[in-house]
Design an enzyme around this catalytic site. Structure first.
Site, PDB file in Angstrom:
ATOM      1  N   HIS A  60     -76.796  14.552  30.062  1.00 44.65           N
ATOM      2  CA  HIS A  60     -75.905  14.596  28.896  1.00 44.65           C
ATOM      3  C   HIS A  60     -74.535  15.163  29.276  1.00 44.65           C
ATOM      4  CE1 HIS A  60     -76.751  14.024  24.448  1.00 44.65           C
ATOM      5  NE2 HIS A  60     -75.476  14.365  24.434  1.00 44.65           N
ATOM      6  N   SER A 102     -71.560   5.149  20.891  1.00 44.29           N
ATOM      7  CA  SER A 102     -72.264   6.336  20.422  1.00 44.29           C
ATOM      8  C   SER A 102     -72.675   6.195  18.961  1.00 44.29           C
ATOM      9  CB  SER A 102     -71.360   7.560  20.575  1.00 44.29           C
ATOM     10  OG  SER A 102     -71.945   8.696  19.974  1.00 44.29           O
ATOM     11  N   THR A 119     -81.382   8.261  23.501  1.00 49.12           N
ATOM     12  CA  THR A 119     -81.147   9.569  24.113  1.00 49.12           C
ATOM     13  C   THR A 119     -82.357  10.454  23.869  1.00 49.12           C
ATOM     14  OG1 THR A 119     -78.752   9.376  23.881  1.00 49.12           O
ATOM     15  CG2 THR A 119     -79.651  11.590  24.118  1.00 49.12           C
ATOM     16  N   LYS A 143     -82.217   7.307  27.976  1.00 50.58           N
ATOM     17  CA  LYS A 143     -81.126   8.083  28.584  1.00 50.58           C
ATOM     18  C   LYS A 143     -81.485   9.560  28.541  1.00 50.58           C
ATOM     19  CE  LYS A 143     -76.157   9.018  28.009  1.00 50.58           C
ATOM     20  NZ  LYS A 143     -76.211  10.467  27.760  1.00 50.58           N
ATOM     21  N   TYR A 147     -79.825   8.413  18.827  1.00 49.69           N
ATOM     22  CA  TYR A 147     -80.636   9.625  18.822  1.00 49.69           C
ATOM     23  C   TYR A 147     -81.867   9.334  17.965  1.00 49.69           C
ATOM     24  CZ  TYR A 147     -76.719  12.388  20.641  1.00 49.69           C
ATOM     25  OH  TYR A 147     -75.707  12.894  21.420  1.00 49.69           O
TER      26      TYR A 147
END
Length: 338
Positions: free
Chosen positions: A237, A101, A149, A213, A123
């Site tokens: 998510h 992450s 993401t 994603k 992100y």
């Protein structure tokens, strides 16, 4: 996994348990992910002479010993002092892939140093220069793909966290991969203007495979292929963004049809047993990603707890394949799901 979740809950600060376990809004989508798997049944084939099974698969040049990856989840040090480094060690031992992450509590360099195969979750950031810095850092650390993401133009409304006042990490913890070139920790930016041009800019800045994603609509899957994306993760998510969104395994078949074999399709959300993995594979997924059970294993037993979770999934999937009449994950077909 229920007993393991209860052990993790007992080990965690209640506020941190709510962070890991909770979802957006009334948590309808959070529940729907598991319920959608529970509705499905496997239709086994018999007299197939499967013999020895081979669970391995390959993604972007990396061989995985089974079609199970560790999903990107934030703040592993809140679950156990070993943090993401401990999780990565277990992943290396199980010979699969960890998606780290962007909100990890340990540096990506320390995580890849374990020898684990690592992808980096990103992100998309409004500041292109800072994003390039983060991507180059992931590349230099040895990450093998970028997981972008795309379901978070704004942050989800997570009622448990709002109720608990959990909006920042405790003292002594930080998002280590959000450091800029001068070592300052930035906040993760969310960008409601995000569009396909951002993917183009990202592609121009890296040679790593780009996996989107958060794709749930087949039209977006077709666009992703047209825009040169290398893979997709069907994801909501973990029910933490749009409450009321479709369950991921319900969305999977239409995404697989839209992609039509041109790029790999993975899925996360609600996978709790080997039979769930088999269902996803039969419906066309190349692999699945596991999120909360990994955190439960880490909280309850540290790195060895994570290894136990991964090996339990391996053992269960092998058992289900045998009973379903499949020697390999690719032997499963959609007509084996009812």
């Amino acid at each position: 996994m229920t007993a393991l979740a209860e052990r993790a809950r007992a080990a965690l600060d209640p506020v941190h348990w709510d962070f890991f376990a909770g979802g957006a809004g009334e948590e309808r989508t959070l529940r729907a992910n598991e319920e959608a798997f529970s509705r499905r049944r496997i239709v086994p084939r018999v007299l197939r002479g499967v013999g020895d099974r081979d669970l391995s698969t390959e993604l972007f040049g990396t061989r995985l010993s089974m079609p199970v990856l560790v999903a990107p989840t934030a703040f592993h040090r809140l679950a156990h002092p070993a943090g993401e480094v401990g999780t990565a060690g277990a992943v290396a031992a199980s010979d699969t892939v960890m998606v780290v992450s962007m909100a990890a509590t340990q540096p990506v360099e320390d995580i890849t140093a374990t020898g684990a195969a690592v992808w980096f979750q990103l992100y998309p950031q409004p500041d292109d220069e800072f994003q390039r810095h983060v991507v180059k850092r992931a590349e230099a650390a040895g990450c093998r793909a970028l997981v972008v993401t795309v379901d978070s133009p704004v942050f989800g409304r997570r009622e448990r966290d709002r109720r608990n006042g959990f909006d920042d990490l405790p003292d002594g913890y930080t998002c280590e991969n959000m450091r800029d070139g001068e070592g300052r920790v930035r906040e993760i930016g969310f960008d409601p203007t995000l569009g396909w041009e951002h993917v183009h800019r990202l592609r121009a800045s890296t040679g790593l495979p780009i996996v989107l994603k958060g794709v749930l609509h087949p039209a977006d899957a077709r666009l992703a292929v047209e825009h040169g994306v290398d893979g997709l993760i069907v994801s909501n998510h973990g029910g933490r963004q749009l409450d009321g969104a479709i369950a991921t395994v319900d969305a999977l078949p239409a995404i697989v049809r839209a992609v039509d074999g041109r790029i790999p399709v993975l899925v996360d959300g609600g996978v709790r047993r080997g039979a769930d993995i088999a269902v996803a594979l039969a419906l066309g997924a190349t692999a699945v990603l596991i999120g909360r059970p990994i955190i439960w294993g880490l909280a309850a037993g540290g790195p060895s707890g994570v290894r136990d979770v991964l090996e339990a999934f391996r053992d269960e999937l092998d058992h289900v394949l045998t009973l379903a009449g499949a020697a390999r994950p690719s032997d499963l077909t959609a007509d084996q799901v009812a």
